[in-house]
Design an enzyme around this catalytic site. Structure first.
Site, short mmCIF file in Angstrom:
data_model
loop_
_atom_site.label_atom_id
_atom_site.label_comp_id
_atom_site.label_asym_id
_atom_site.label_seq_id
_atom_site.Cartn_x
_atom_site.Cartn_y
_atom_site.Cartn_z
N HIS A 167 0.83 -1.14 0.01
CA HIS A 167 -0.01 -0.23 0.06
C HIS A 167 0.90 1.14 -0.03
CE1 HIS A 167 -3.56 2.39 1.31
NE2 HIS A 167 -2.64 3.23 1.97
N GLU A 168 2.10 1.31 0.83
CA GLU A 168 2.84 2.41 0.72
C GLU A 168 3.49 2.68 -0.29
OE1 GLU A 168 2.26 4.42 3.21
OE2 GLU A 168 0.77 3.09 4.30
N HIS A 171 1.68 4.37 -3.02
CA HIS A 171 1.57 5.80 -2.88
C HIS A 171 3.09 6.30 -3.59
CE1 HIS A 171 -1.79 6.35 -0.38
NE2 HIS A 171 -1.39 5.85 0.48
N GLU A 266 -6.13 6.97 -1.39
CA GLU A 266 -5.93 5.99 -0.34
C GLU A 266 -6.82 4.64 -1.07
OE1 GLU A 266 -4.39 5.40 2.46
OE2 GLU A 266 -3.51 7.33 2.03
#
Length: 595
Positions: A167-168, A171, A266
């Site tokens: 997930h990070e 980003h 997100e």
């Protein structure tokens, strides 16, 4: 889930929100400029000059103020990710000093970086935070860092940890940090309009007034006091009220739009994480666990400033929330899972802010029973292997190896790649790495590292194999079995020479359990060991099975005639016999490093 469709949908929504954000900026500046230009007419001035004389100076002033403050704020936000991680209380992790759980995190970050096609960033651990959270910081992939809380590595399984790391990385790959920095910088410039209004209204900015007086020592400067008196005596209250009203309204609207952009990114990062890991369940479980822990918040008092960087929400919801509700994130991932967890997560997003004292002394969550059991098991394996190696090599000599080979001393995946390189297992093409991980358990990082090591291969030796073993055994059983299967397949397809056959026997001898004490003084099959250098590997194994039944004095008497020649001519074979029969080389008066 249809992660490509979800990502494309989020991109379109982000573009629309950013367009609205830009329009809000331009609209606020234009309306403020128009209001300032119209003030003279409200006080009875007549249009004796062109209207440009009334509207152009305020427009230039507002534009210069907004742009100047925005650029100043952007320069502050462009600090590297390491500075942000340290402000949040992060500590950089190094493989040499890491525990098993921390090494697992480092390995997961390296694997995910490989999957994302990005350089492996530094990893920071927030040891004071027992919540489940993570963040990525930095303006570009080169300056980015990954931060993870202690609670995340203690309470999450490997797949769940990989889900939030993915997930990070999403980003980082999607440029979300850079986008957030620009949005925050322009919002800061817009907020300068309201700050200017407070100055015109009160002669100072109330929010920073006390700090300003302390820093400038205003009480001892008549000029500064005179400016405040003049500003308060002039008829500028109307100007101040106008700037506060228009600037605040525009800032609030822009803040809502910025938060909406963060929420949409997100959703996009969740979809990208599923694309990288090809799994939805671990991410859903990580979200569920983060909701059931005491809090997602961080111990650092500066954490709210970086709320938009976090995996989980650390501030209450509303129009200015930087994260969507957890149940909505899960619903986007899997509608069935959202229906199943709706009751459990009904109140997960109703956060109330605790006092700063509670945040400052947040106690770390204890390590889960599963993680603690795995830690103890792997530590025990490592200690037993080190003791076994020390029995046969009491004085360990330093091996002048390259950094990648040295890392195999304390990292299981580096050791796995080094072991495959020793046995000349060919590296798989990159397109097959993830399929191999699914079938056999060997991670893509191992195959990538193997390709690097094969550019500078080393000759097999007992010292090199024993260099790898302590880290090699600190892995799951299925990973070790997959490594051995790869070596066996290599032997079947390409054959092997005598040195590799002895190295393989030595590896299996170290991985085999310690033999029980023997009770015989002689065995017909064991007599063949007196000609060990002439035996084939199959004949050698048959002779060793017979020798395992002998007592220790009988084993020593059997091997003693070989001491004069075998340690020098066949050091791998000699070490194999000593390890498999559990007889230390020191029994024969030999230096451990030669035996």
């Amino acid at each position: 889930m249809r992660f490509f469709h979800r990502q494309q949908q989020s991109r379109h929504r982000t573009v629309r929100l950013v367009v609205f954000y830009v329009l809000a900026l331009i609209g606020t500046v234009a309306i403020t400029s128009a209001g300032l230009g119209s003030l003279p007419f409200l006080f009875g001035a007549k249009a004796g000059h062109s209207l440009w004389w009334y509207y152009l100076p305020p427009a230039l002033f507002v534009c210069a103020l907004t742009i100047g403050l925005s650029l100043h704020r952007l320069r502050e936000l462009r600090r590297g990710g390491e500075a942000i991680a340290k402000r949040l209380g992060g500590e950089a992790l190094q493989l040499a000093d890491a525990t098993f759980a921390e090494r697992r995190l480092l390995n997961v970050v390296a694997e995910t970086a490989l999957s994302a096609g990005l350089p492996t960033p530094p990893v920071y651990l927030l040891r004071r935070d027992g919540s489940i959270n993570a963040f990525a910081a930095g303006m570009s992939p080169r300056s980015a860092v990954i931060g993870v809380t202690q609670g995340a590595i203690n309470l999450l399984t490997r797949d769940e940890l990989q889900a939030i790391v993915a997930h990070e990385f999403s980003h980082i790959r999607n440029g979300d940090m850079r986008l957030n920095c620009y949005l925050a910088a322009w919002l800061h410039g817009l907020q300068g309009i309201a700050s200017s209004g407070r100055y015109f209204l009160y002669g100072r900015d109330n929010e920073h007034y006390l700090e300003y007086r302390r820093r400038k020592n205003v009480d001892n400067h008549p000029f500064d006091n005179g400016v405040e008196i003049v500003m308060q005596s002039l008829p500028l209250q109307a100007l101040g009220v106008l700037l506060i009203a228009l600037g605040s309204a525009g800032s609030v609207f822009a803040l809502w739009l910025q938060a909406a952009v963060c929420r949409e990114r997100e959703f996009m990062a969740d979809a990208s994480a599923v694309q990288l890991t090809r799994q939805t369940a671990p991410l859903i479980e990580a979200l569920r666990k983060s909701a059931r822990t005491a809090s997602c918040r961080l111990a650092s008092p500066e954490a709210p400033e970086y709320a938009h960087l976090m995996f989980g929400r650390i501030r209450p919801g509303g129009l200015a929330a930087t994260h969507p509700p957890l149940i909505e994130r899960i619903r986007r991932l899997d509608a069935a899972a959202a229906r199943r967890l709706a009751g459990e997560l009904a109140d997960a997003d109703s956060l109330t802010l605790p006092s700063p004292v509670h945040l400052s002394f947040a106690a770390p969550q204890p390590m889960s029973a599963e993680a603690e059991e795995a830690e103890n098991l792997y530590r025990q394996r490592q200690a037993l292997m080190q003791a076994r190696i020390h029995r046969h090599r009491p004085s360990a000599s330093y091996l002048p190896l390259q950094a990648d080979w040295q890392a195999a001393t304390y990292d299981g995946e580096y050791a796995s790649a080094a072991l495959l390189c020793l046995f000349q297992v060919p590296a798989l093409p990159a397109s097959c790495w993830h399929q191999a991980e699914h079938n056999g358990g060997i991670s893509p990082f191992v195959w990538q590292q193997l390709a690097r090591l094969q550019q500078h291969p080393l000759l097999p030796s007992t010292e090199l194999l024993e260099h790898l073993l302590p880290a090699l055994v600190m892995q799951e059983d299925h990973v070790l079995q997959a490594l051995l299967d790869q070596i066996r397949n290599r032997f079947r397809q390409h054959g092997t020479n005598l040195e590799q056959a002895y190295l393989w026997l030595l590896l299996k001898a170290y991985l085999a359990p310690t033999p029980p004490p023997g009770r015989l003084t002689q065995h017909p099959a064991a007599e063949a060991l007196t000609r060990a250098g002439e035996l084939s590997p199959k004949q050698l194994q048959t002779a060793v099975k017979g020798a395992l039944l002998l007592t220790d004095p009988a084993k020593i008497a059997l091997l003693r005639p070989l001491v004069a020649t075998l340690p020098v001519r066949r050091p791998l074979l000699w070490r194999y016999l000593c390890v498999r029969l559990d007889i230390g080389a020191w029994h024969f008066g030999l230096a451990g490093s030669k035996g």
